[in-house]
Design a protein around this motif. Structure first.
Motif, short mmCIF file in Angstrom:
data_model
loop_
_atom_site.label_atom_id
_atom_site.label_comp_id
_atom_site.label_asym_id
_atom_site.label_seq_id
_atom_site.Cartn_x
_atom_site.Cartn_y
_atom_site.Cartn_z
N ALA A 92 0.82 -1.22 0.00
CA ALA A 92 0.00 0.00 0.00
C ALA A 92 0.84 1.26 0.00
N MET A 93 2.12 1.13 0.42
CA MET A 93 3.00 2.30 0.41
C MET A 93 3.16 2.87 -0.99
N GLY A 94 2.96 2.01 -2.00
CA GLY A 94 3.15 2.49 -3.37
C GLY A 94 1.95 3.17 -3.96
N ALA A 95 0.81 3.19 -3.23
CA ALA A 95 -0.41 3.78 -3.78
C ALA A 95 -0.21 5.26 -4.05
N GLY A 96 -0.66 5.69 -5.19
CA GLY A 96 -0.61 7.11 -5.52
C GLY A 96 0.68 7.58 -6.13
N LEU A 97 1.70 6.72 -6.20
CA LEU A 97 2.97 7.16 -6.80
C LEU A 97 2.87 7.09 -8.32
N GLY A 98 3.56 7.96 -8.97
CA GLY A 98 3.57 7.96 -10.44
C GLY A 98 4.41 6.83 -10.99
N ALA A 99 4.31 6.63 -12.28
CA ALA A 99 5.09 5.58 -12.93
C ALA A 99 6.56 5.95 -12.92
N LEU A 100 7.42 4.96 -12.99
CA LEU A 100 8.86 5.21 -13.00
C LEU A 100 9.25 6.10 -14.18
N ALA A 101 10.07 7.11 -13.89
CA ALA A 101 10.59 7.96 -14.95
C ALA A 101 11.81 7.30 -15.55
N GLY A 102 11.77 7.10 -16.83
CA GLY A 102 12.94 6.55 -17.51
C GLY A 102 13.25 5.12 -17.11
N ALA A 103 12.21 4.31 -16.77
CA ALA A 103 12.49 2.98 -16.27
C ALA A 103 13.07 2.08 -17.34
N LEU A 104 12.63 2.28 -18.55
CA LEU A 104 13.15 1.45 -19.62
C LEU A 104 14.05 2.27 -20.52
N GLY A 118 16.19 -9.01 -24.12
CA GLY A 118 15.09 -8.14 -23.73
C GLY A 118 15.57 -6.79 -23.27
N PRO A 119 14.62 -5.93 -22.90
CA PRO A 119 14.98 -4.56 -22.51
C PRO A 119 15.73 -4.50 -21.20
N VAL A 120 16.56 -3.51 -21.08
CA VAL A 120 17.32 -3.27 -19.85
C VAL A 120 16.60 -2.18 -19.05
N ARG A 121 16.34 -2.47 -17.80
CA ARG A 121 15.68 -1.48 -16.95
C ARG A 121 16.75 -0.62 -16.28
N ARG A 122 16.65 0.68 -16.49
CA ARG A 122 17.65 1.63 -15.99
C ARG A 122 17.14 2.24 -14.68
N LEU A 123 17.93 2.09 -13.61
CA LEU A 123 17.54 2.59 -12.30
C LEU A 123 18.60 3.55 -11.78
N ARG A 124 18.17 4.77 -11.48
CA ARG A 124 19.10 5.78 -10.95
C ARG A 124 19.22 5.61 -9.44
N LEU A 125 20.47 5.62 -8.96
CA LEU A 125 20.77 5.40 -7.54
C LEU A 125 21.39 6.65 -6.94
N ILE A 139 19.20 -5.21 -15.78
CA ILE A 139 19.06 -3.92 -15.09
C ILE A 139 20.38 -3.18 -15.20
N GLU A 140 20.27 -1.87 -15.15
CA GLU A 140 21.44 -1.00 -15.18
C GLU A 140 21.31 -0.01 -14.03
N ILE A 141 22.37 0.13 -13.24
CA ILE A 141 22.39 1.06 -12.13
C ILE A 141 23.20 2.29 -12.54
N VAL A 142 22.60 3.46 -12.38
CA VAL A 142 23.27 4.71 -12.72
C VAL A 142 23.46 5.52 -11.44
N PRO A 143 24.68 5.55 -10.88
CA PRO A 143 24.90 6.31 -9.65
C PRO A 143 24.75 7.81 -9.89
N VAL A 144 24.13 8.49 -8.93
CA VAL A 144 23.92 9.94 -8.99
C VAL A 144 24.55 10.54 -7.74
N SER A 145 25.52 11.45 -7.91
CA SER A 145 26.16 12.10 -6.76
C SER A 145 25.20 13.09 -6.12
N THR A 146 25.15 13.08 -4.79
CA THR A 146 24.23 13.93 -4.04
C THR A 146 24.90 14.38 -2.75
N ALA A 147 24.13 15.09 -1.91
CA ALA A 147 24.60 15.47 -0.57
C ALA A 147 24.41 14.34 0.44
#
Length: 355
Positions: free
Chosen positions: A11-23, A31-38, A65-73
């Protein structure tokens, strides 16, 4: 885990939008590679190192799957990015993650995020120059302190330690487990004196908290522009190990604050020990431990989560090698995420592999 718990977590996922750029992209017949930003942390930090290692391990695994690291604070910033959909995965300290889920400051409302695993424990470091004036937390009153970068989990734990010590400008949290005595009435035969007012103590001045990341904190302590630095990370943290080779340091104990923090913020805080030998320490130093969670938006597909966790558990030695020495990743440890719900895909993974 009961079916009701799984339903609640879904239920925590209710109301969330679809993944941006998931494929994104394609690997031919596989088959397709699912791209996930970390969302990781600042470059050169342990979260960033973990994210880069995870991306490489996933790329070598053969999973789609593909993991794309994102630098943050780091932690707080990462949780906000999960909430707004600019990333699908994130690393975060347990205290910040629980604040997000429960809607506690600095989060204005409960944030619907989930955990995939508790991957390792951060050790809180309070570091001062060995020949400097600071020998305890109380000595930080009125002194400049490198308190962690804005939006980081380090800043969260620093503020809470200083608040518990009465050095943040906010009152120390009152213990919730020790009620005021009610069974013994005050004596009435001897009246209280009226001519001498009760002494009042002057509050200690707050520490001068400076929002500095690890690299800037190390430079500031080396140059003497701060009298102490707080850091929360693996052991040894390379930047602090390098500083200890340049400058005699003292690592101050913080274990006395574990109890007050647990009473105020729940048991995400634990007593841990910086071992003798690390950083040139001649004896162990007790301090505060805080878990690190690998987090995900609730709408990340379950199959992607299960593939990712297979890599995490297959390659945990490689993932943790540059982050914290001697750590292990075990299922009973990994599922201990407190108030932060496990992603349904994580629940399915742990059930399928460990029963």
């Amino acid at each position: 885990m009961t079916s009701a718990e799984v339903t609640r977590r879904r239920a925590m996922g209710a109301g969330l939008g679809a993944l941006a750029g998931a494929l994104a992209g394609c690997s031919g017949a596989s088959g397709p590679v699912r791209r996930l930003r970390l969302a990781t942390g600042p470059e050169g930090g342990p979260y960033n190192a973990f994210g880069q290692a995870l991306a490489q391990a996933v790329a070598a695994s053969g999973h789609r799957i593909e993991i794309v690291p994102v630098s943050t604070a780091a932690s707080v910033n990462n949780l906000r990015k999960l909430d707004d959909g600019s990333v699908e995965l994130a690393l975060a300290m347990a205290d910040a993650a629980e604040d997000a889920v429960l809607g506690r400051e600095p989060f204005p409302r409960p944030t619907p995020v989930t955990a995939l695993a508790r991957v390792y424990v951060n050790y809180t470091h309070l570091v001062v120059a060995a020949d400097g004036p600071v020998r305890s937390v109380k000595d930080l009153a009125g002194r400049p302190v490198a308190a962690g970068a804005a939006g980081s989990g380090v800043q969260v734990v620093t503020e809470r330690v200083l608040r518990a010590a009465g050095l943040s400008g906010a009152p120390a949290p009152a213990p919730v487990s020790t009620p005021a005595p009610t069974s013994t009435p005050a004596p009435t035969s001897t009246p209280a004196p009226t001519s001498t007012p009760a002494p009042t103590s002057t509050p200690a001045p707050a520490a001068d908290e400076r929002p500095l990341g690890l690299a800037a904190s190390v430079s500031a302590l080396r140059e003497g522009s701060v009298d102490a630095l707080f850091w929360s990370g693996g052991v040894p943290t390379p930047a602090l190990a390098a500083l200890a080779r340049e400058l005699p340091l003292r690592f101050l104990p913080l274990d006395d604050y574990v109890g007050p923090l647990r009473e105020r913020y729940a048991p995400v805080y634990t007593a841990v020990t910086l071992p003798a030998g690390v950083y040139g320490l001649t004896e162990p130093v007790g301090t505060i431990g805080v878990g690190n969670y690998l987090m995900a938006r609730a709408d990340v597909p379950q199959d992607a989560v299960r593939d990712l966790l297979r890599v995490v558990f297959d390659r945990w030695r490689d993932l943790l090698r540059e982050v914290t020495a001697g750590a292990r990743l075990e299922p009973r440890f990994a599922i201990s995420t407190g108030e932060v719900p496990l992603h349904p895909g994580a629940v399915a993974h742990y059930r399928s592999v460990y029963g």
